[in-house]
Design a protein around this motif. Structure first.
Motif: not given
Length: 346
Positions: A73-76, A95-103, A168-173, A187-189
């Protein structure tokens, strides 16, 4: 043999002063060369398709699943929207409080009576109830860098028959991630994987995939994309490829060497390297160490004064949700820790 952190670091130019991988990674030398070479070459969709498939394979290796389980894809947010559209009417998403909006927003605006409820991150596992349909969370929180207790969340979800979606955007890597533990993972890369923006991945279990309609199917979702360019009778791929969107060519060209680099690396060694740098910075700044190690260091900076001081000193960090936010990746070292602490008078 897996690449060491030193091997991975050698693939990057000197990045002293850039401590914002949680915003966007910097390109490797190989990524820069690949993009330049592509601009000098004639466009070739067949070549681009081969590049995209190698990217799929590298990401599959990164997260420990078969390539057949990975969609491009292009965006999560678009991938999350696909999942949201396939939830039953009246579904409840936790969802968790304050989760990233795209999720979160794809579920908030899905209609059909779908509701979202939120709880503190540390209470997420204990808050899963039998009436929930899905728990959606980032394994590493964007605003704070906090690492979720994924094992506890997955165990609680399974006990209650609740689907799991991990961003996992802030994790993988920088940390080991096993995508197969979740019903779906996005995951966005362009952050910790240091790829150009426009390269994202979805992994989905076979069981969950059977419930998802390929609502964004195009020619690239076909069993044979080159035979699926026209008309409405094309057969879609039996694998997760049926959820593909046509790859952004140049972005995938740049992503290929970066994804291969991190797929060849030792993820546990990378984790130890970058979290040790973050721990050293917290010690210098007098900040508490987190429950679960993370390379993202945050502190309250509501008026942005600390971020402004860092930028004046040539240190590129970021500000989110009233926090100053520093991310220490494999291309950083103790010079960055010293520069930040000295600039802030610590």
């Amino acid at each position: 043999m897996a690449l060491s952190p030193a091997d991975v670091r050698a693939a990057f130019p000197d990045a002293r002063g850039y401590v914002a991988a949680c915003t966007a990674g910097i390109p490797t030398r190989a990524t820069r060369a690949a993009v330049r070479a592509d601009l000098d070459a004639l466009p070739d969709p067949v070549r681009y398709a081969a590049v995209a498939e190698r990217c799929r394979t590298s990401f599959a290796r990164l997260v420990g699943v078969a390539p057949e389980s990975v969609a491009l894809g292009a965006q999560t947010s678009a991938m999350v929207s696909l999942l949201a559209a396939s939830l039953p009417d009246g579904a409840v998403v936790l969802c968790p409080d304050g989760e990233f909006s795209s999720l979160v927003l794809p579920f908030v605006h899905a209609g059909r009576g779908i509701t979202v409820r939120t709880v503190p991150l540390e209470a997420l596992a204990a808050s899963i109830e039998p009436g929930d349909t899905m728990v959606a969370f980032s394994i590493v929180q964007s605003a704070t860098g906090a690492v979720a207790d994924a094992d506890a969340i997955v165990a609680a979800a399974r006990a209650h028959g609740v689907r799991t979606l991990c961003d996992a955007t802030q994790a993988v890597g920088w940390m080991p991630v096993a995508a197969g533990a979740f019903d779906a993972l996005v995951c966005h890369a362009y952050k910790w994987l240091c790829a150009p923006r426009g390269v994202a991945f979805l992994t989905v279990t076979e069981d969950f995939a059977a419930s998802i309609l390929p609502r964004q199917a195009g020619w690239y979702a076909g069993t044979d994309p080159w035979a699926s360019c026209y008309g409405g009778d094309a057969a879609l791929a039996a694998s997760a490829r049926r959820f593909d969107v046509s790859p952004a060519w140049q972005a995938f060209v740049g992503a290929e060497p970066a994804l291969a680099l991190f797929a060849d690396a030792d993820p546990a060694a990378l984790r130890d390297e970058v979290t040790a740098l973050a721990a050293a910075l917290r010690s210098r700044l007098g900040l508490p160490q987190p429950i679960r190690a993370t390379p993202i260091v945050t502190w309250r900076d509501e008026n942005g004064a600390d971020i402004a001081r860092l930028r004046e000193a040539g240190v590129v960090a970021s500000s989110r949700a009233g926090n100053a936010r520093v991310a220490l990746h494999v291309f950083n070292d103790l010079r960055d820790v010293d520069d930040i602490a000295r600039t802030l008078g610590r």
